[in-house]
Motif scaffolding. Sequence first.
Motif, PDB file in Angstrom:
ATOM      1  N   ARG A 170      35.847  29.700  42.161  1.00 41.66           N
ATOM      2  CA  ARG A 170      36.143  31.145  42.234  1.00 41.66           C
ATOM      3  C   ARG A 170      35.305  32.068  43.062  1.00 41.66           C
ATOM      4  NH1 ARG A 170      39.301  32.869  36.690  1.00 41.66           N
ATOM      5  NH2 ARG A 170      40.561  31.025  36.331  1.00 41.66           N
ATOM      6  N   PHE A 172      34.237  34.363  45.476  1.00 41.90           N
ATOM      7  CA  PHE A 172      35.156  34.720  46.333  1.00 41.90           C
ATOM      8  C   PHE A 172      34.571  35.031  47.827  1.00 41.90           C
ATOM      9  CE2 PHE A 172      32.511  38.370  44.808  1.00 41.90           C
ATOM     10  CZ  PHE A 172      32.223  38.973  45.972  1.00 41.90           C
ATOM     11  N   SER A 206      41.828  32.762  42.096  1.00 41.33           N
ATOM     12  CA  SER A 206      41.229  33.056  43.589  1.00 41.33           C
ATOM     13  C   SER A 206      42.312  32.153  44.625  1.00 41.33           C
ATOM     14  CB  SER A 206      39.959  32.165  43.575  1.00 41.33           C
ATOM     15  OG  SER A 206      39.016  33.090  42.838  1.00 41.33           O
TER      16      SER A 206
END
Length: 478
Positions: A170, A172, A206
């Motif tokens: 995850r 980002f 995500s």
Amino acid sequence: MMHGQSKLKAEILSEEEIKLRAEKGQQILDSLDYFFKVRKNQVNQPEDQLAFSELMAKLCPEIATIYNYRREVLQTKFDHLGGLLSESKNIDIYKQLVKLIQSEFMLITILLKQHPKSYTLWTHRQWMVLRSQEIDQLISQINQENQFKLIEAIKQEYELCSKMLDRDERNFHVWNYRNWLSSISAFGKEDEFTKKKIEQNFSNFSAYHFRSKYFMKNYNQSENIIERIKTEQILGLLPLPFERLKQETELIQQAIYIQPKEHGVYLYHRWLVGVVQPFGVTKIEKVQNNSIQLQFNRPVTNVENSFEIFNQENVLKIINIKVEGIRVIISFEEQQITNLKIKIHNQIYENQSKETIISEDESSKFMVPSEINLTKNNDGFTYTNTIQQEFQNAINEIHKYLEENIDFIKQVIEEERENRFPYIQVLYLLQFKLRTQKLIDESKTNAIIKEALQHCEQLKKIQNDHQAQFLYEFWSQF
């Protein structure tokens, strides 16, 4: 735990350790002060500048000025070596250029392992990818005897992203970087990659988010839209091909079944189902000699160029269009109205214009073209809204798709009676169904509202909070 990574416990430092850290901090400040002086005076040779900026990057990896300085030096060397390579086509100069590029990528990789969420490092890596592409173009132009290999940096970047997302699925920064890569290349196979990440962990939101970005970018290209209109008729206007949409729905339904208490899977499912909501006129509320008020089945935006108005076949000049939620007020040149015709256009469908692209924000706005014939007399006005049968068929297909998804969520509720997420989900899906039902038969909307209020009551029993109250108040207004 955060994103599958254990949080470190707060350190308890001794006085000696605090003193050592303070001294190290002062050394960093002194080094930065010296760096800014060097940066200003440009006292070193390029090789010294690279070595010095590398030292500073390792010492202070978040300082953007260090990388700005480094990029200036690198660009100078790239230009110099590129010029020499163009003139001489010397293999030694080519090797120097490749070594410089590879060493810079290696440096950034080492730093990213230590600081995987550094904005400055990812920005610097983007810059390096773009410079590598420029150098590849130069090599292609002078590589007539095939003595030089291309850098092809982008391919290795996808591999880097995959490895880093294996460590933290995850992160980002990595997802954004991969999204950027896919915008400048076609090596990534993002459909397969995101599906794999989702199947590895159905809780990886995500991956869902990046997948939705990929779909909007890939399928909303103007050429794709025009081709889909030709091959899929009216359903080709949808933001995703309808069969592709159904396949994706099966994937997310499987995720909900496996992870019924994971919020992220419901959000992606809601986005996916909501992306095909049609909108069109359901009612004409007011007509005057210089204005008309239309009501749509859902709030609308960016429809200013979608209207044409005729009075006795004469085109009326539209003066102003005011949008207020589900209502659109159109003002036109004043005259006595007898027979009014209102045309609402979907420009992609009617013009097949490759310049008209559905933006990401407007991707869920499936505009139903309409032609409304209105007659006004002393007793008031009457109107008929003509929608071509092919559009009505498409709306019915969407309505059926919504019902199938609502039925699925109801099955989840049967097995998860104390889980608030499926109750919340069915209330949003019923909202989508209500909007679509208004375009088919508005007399049946009361049944949808009654059902929604029953689910609201059940949700309040499970979780009587602001969200449950908000949904109850929303449905009560009908």
